[in-house]
Design a protein around this motif. Sequence first.
Motif, PDB file in Angstrom:
ATOM      1  N   LYS A  32       0.837  -1.202   0.000  1.00 27.04           N
ATOM      2  CA  LYS A  32       0.000   0.000   0.000  1.00 27.04           C
ATOM      3  C   LYS A  32       0.868   1.246   0.000  1.00 27.04           C
ATOM      4  N   ILE A  33       0.325   2.301  -0.602  1.00 27.79           N
ATOM      5  CA  ILE A  33       0.846   3.652  -0.409  1.00 27.79           C
ATOM      6  C   ILE A  33      -0.304   4.461   0.153  1.00 27.79           C
ATOM      7  N   ILE A  34      -0.037   5.151   1.249  1.00 26.64           N
ATOM      8  CA  ILE A  34      -1.031   6.023   1.860  1.00 26.64           C
ATOM      9  C   ILE A  34      -0.593   7.453   1.564  1.00 26.64           C
ATOM     10  N   VAL A  35      -1.463   8.216   0.895  1.00 25.14           N
ATOM     11  CA  VAL A  35      -1.174   9.583   0.484  1.00 25.14           C
ATOM     12  C   VAL A  35      -2.020  10.522   1.331  1.00 25.14           C
ATOM     13  N   GLY A  36      -1.426  11.631   1.771  1.00 24.44           N
ATOM     14  CA  GLY A  36      -2.167  12.629   2.529  1.00 24.44           C
ATOM     15  C   GLY A  36      -1.510  13.988   2.420  1.00 24.44           C
ATOM     16  N   THR A  37      -2.178  15.010   2.944  1.00 21.69           N
ATOM     17  CA  THR A  37      -1.640  16.363   2.899  1.00 21.69           C
ATOM     18  C   THR A  37      -1.606  16.963   4.296  1.00 21.69           C
ATOM     19  N   PHE A  38      -0.664  17.915   4.492  1.00 20.39           N
ATOM     20  CA  PHE A  38      -0.595  18.654   5.742  1.00 20.39           C
ATOM     21  C   PHE A  38      -0.688  20.137   5.422  1.00 20.39           C
ATOM     22  N   ALA A  39      -1.142  20.933   6.394  1.00 18.31           N
ATOM     23  CA  ALA A  39      -1.498  22.329   6.151  1.00 18.31           C
ATOM     24  C   ALA A  39      -0.294  23.248   5.954  1.00 18.31           C
ATOM     25  N   SER A  40       0.800  23.016   6.648  1.00 16.87           N
ATOM     26  CA  SER A  40       1.915  23.951   6.598  1.00 16.87           C
ATOM     27  C   SER A  40       3.233  23.198   6.505  1.00 16.87           C
ATOM     28  N   ASP A  41       4.164  23.770   5.761  1.00 11.65           N
ATOM     29  CA  ASP A  41       5.473  23.128   5.660  1.00 11.65           C
ATOM     30  C   ASP A  41       6.421  23.572   6.769  1.00 11.65           C
ATOM     31  N   LYS A  42       5.971  24.440   7.667  1.00  8.89           N
ATOM     32  CA  LYS A  42       6.836  24.940   8.738  1.00  8.89           C
ATOM     33  C   LYS A  42       7.155  23.882   9.785  1.00  8.89           C
ATOM     34  N   ASN A  43       6.227  22.962  10.011  1.00 13.93           N
ATOM     35  CA  ASN A  43       6.409  21.963  11.057  1.00 13.93           C
ATOM     36  C   ASN A  43       6.526  20.549  10.498  1.00 13.93           C
ATOM     37  N   THR A  44       7.059  20.410   9.297  1.00 12.55           N
ATOM     38  CA  THR A  44       7.076  19.085   8.670  1.00 12.55           C
ATOM     39  C   THR A  44       7.893  18.073   9.463  1.00 12.55           C
ATOM     40  N   ARG A  45       9.052  18.502   9.959  1.00 16.41           N
ATOM     41  CA  ARG A  45       9.885  17.559  10.719  1.00 16.41           C
ATOM     42  C   ARG A  45       9.177  17.125  11.995  1.00 16.41           C
ATOM     43  N   ALA A  46       8.555  18.064  12.702  1.00 13.66           N
ATOM     44  CA  ALA A  46       7.833  17.726  13.935  1.00 13.66           C
ATOM     45  C   ALA A  46       6.660  16.793  13.649  1.00 13.66           C
ATOM     46  N   ILE A  47       5.909  17.086  12.595  1.00 17.97           N
ATOM     47  CA  ILE A  47       4.774  16.233  12.223  1.00 17.97           C
ATOM     48  C   ILE A  47       5.269  14.833  11.879  1.00 17.97           C
ATOM     49  N   ALA A  48       6.284  14.755  11.031  1.00 15.13           N
ATOM     50  CA  ALA A  48       6.810  13.461  10.595  1.00 15.13           C
ATOM     51  C   ALA A  48       7.351  12.662  11.777  1.00 15.13           C
ATOM     52  N   ASN A  49       8.111  13.309  12.650  1.00 18.85           N
ATOM     53  CA  ASN A  49       8.672  12.601  13.801  1.00 18.85           C
ATOM     54  C   ASN A  49       7.602  12.148  14.775  1.00 18.85           C
ATOM     55  N   GLN A  50       6.564  12.965  14.968  1.00 16.18           N
ATOM     56  CA  GLN A  50       5.476  12.571  15.864  1.00 16.18           C
ATOM     57  C   GLN A  50       4.722  11.362  15.306  1.00 16.18           C
ATOM     58  N   ILE A  51       4.411  11.392  14.028  1.00 16.01           N
ATOM     59  CA  ILE A  51       3.726  10.258  13.391  1.00 16.01           C
ATOM     60  C   ILE A  51       4.618   9.020  13.448  1.00 16.01           C
ATOM     61  N   LYS A  52       5.902   9.193  13.150  1.00 17.23           N
ATOM     62  CA  LYS A  52       6.863   8.084  13.188  1.00 17.23           C
ATOM     63  C   LYS A  52       6.888   7.435  14.572  1.00 17.23           C
ATOM     64  N   GLU A  53       6.997   8.253  15.603  1.00 15.35           N
ATOM     65  CA  GLU A  53       7.063   7.730  16.976  1.00 15.35           C
ATOM     66  C   GLU A  53       5.794   6.963  17.354  1.00 15.35           C
ATOM     67  N   ILE A  54       4.647   7.500  17.013  1.00 16.20           N
ATOM     68  CA  ILE A  54       3.381   6.825  17.333  1.00 16.20           C
ATOM     69  C   ILE A  54       3.276   5.496  16.593  1.00 16.20           C
ATOM     70  N   LEU A  55       3.594   5.497  15.298  1.00 21.54           N
ATOM     71  CA  LEU A  55       3.505   4.274  14.512  1.00 21.54           C
ATOM     72  C   LEU A  55       4.505   3.227  14.999  1.00 21.54           C
ATOM     73  N   GLU A  56       5.719   3.652  15.323  1.00 21.04           N
ATOM     74  CA  GLU A  56       6.719   2.701  15.827  1.00 21.04           C
ATOM     75  C   GLU A  56       6.261   2.067  17.140  1.00 21.04           C
ATOM     76  N   ASN A  57       5.684   2.869  18.021  1.00 18.92           N
ATOM     77  CA  ASN A  57       5.204   2.342  19.300  1.00 18.92           C
ATOM     78  C   ASN A  57       4.000   1.422  19.115  1.00 18.92           C
ATOM     79  N   ASP A  58       3.052   1.829  18.264  1.00 12.60           N
ATOM     80  CA  ASP A  58       1.822   1.046  18.080  1.00 12.60           C
ATOM     81  C   ASP A  58       2.050  -0.250  17.303  1.00 12.60           C
ATOM     82  N   PHE A  59       2.973  -0.234  16.343  1.00 21.53           N
ATOM     83  CA  PHE A  59       3.156  -1.395  15.478  1.00 21.53           C
ATOM     84  C   PHE A  59       4.481  -2.123  15.711  1.00 21.53           C
ATOM     85  N   ASN A  60       5.298  -1.612  16.625  1.00 23.06           N
ATOM     86  CA  ASN A  60       6.572  -2.239  16.962  1.00 23.06           C
ATOM     87  C   ASN A  60       7.413  -2.495  15.701  1.00 23.06           C
TER      88      ASN A  60
END
Length: 122
Positions: A32-60
């Motif tokens: 699968k490829i999951i495509v989505g959009t975010f509102a601002s490019d100012k916080n891309t690293r924070a958004i990506a890292n937060q999503i990464k951390e949650i997914l890593e914890n939830d899916f090990n």
Amino acid sequence: MDLDKIVKILNDNKIKNVEILDLNAKSPIMSKIIVGTFASDKNTRAIANQIKEILENDFNVAITIDGEFPGDWIILDLDNIIIELFSEVNLINKCSTSFEDLCFLRIYFARLSIFLFYSSLS
């Protein structure tokens, strides 16, 4: 992996226009490829890292991030699932077309490029 849970995590982190592209019949390396959009490019690293951390914890699972920081494009690689995120702001600023049309076109071209790539493998 639970796709509904991934979509919920993305939505909870203000990712919009989420669409799942099914590659099971086309790709031996990803399902699968999951495509989505975010509102601002100012916080891309924070958004990506937060999503990464949650997914890593939830899916090990270990997740790698690629793309532009700050920028208009991020990829999170979950092994057989790829999450591709694009900035709404940069898409809108680059074209006068409505955002809905831009999303449709981006997803259409993503699907087309994936189809052409995997069609060339067979």
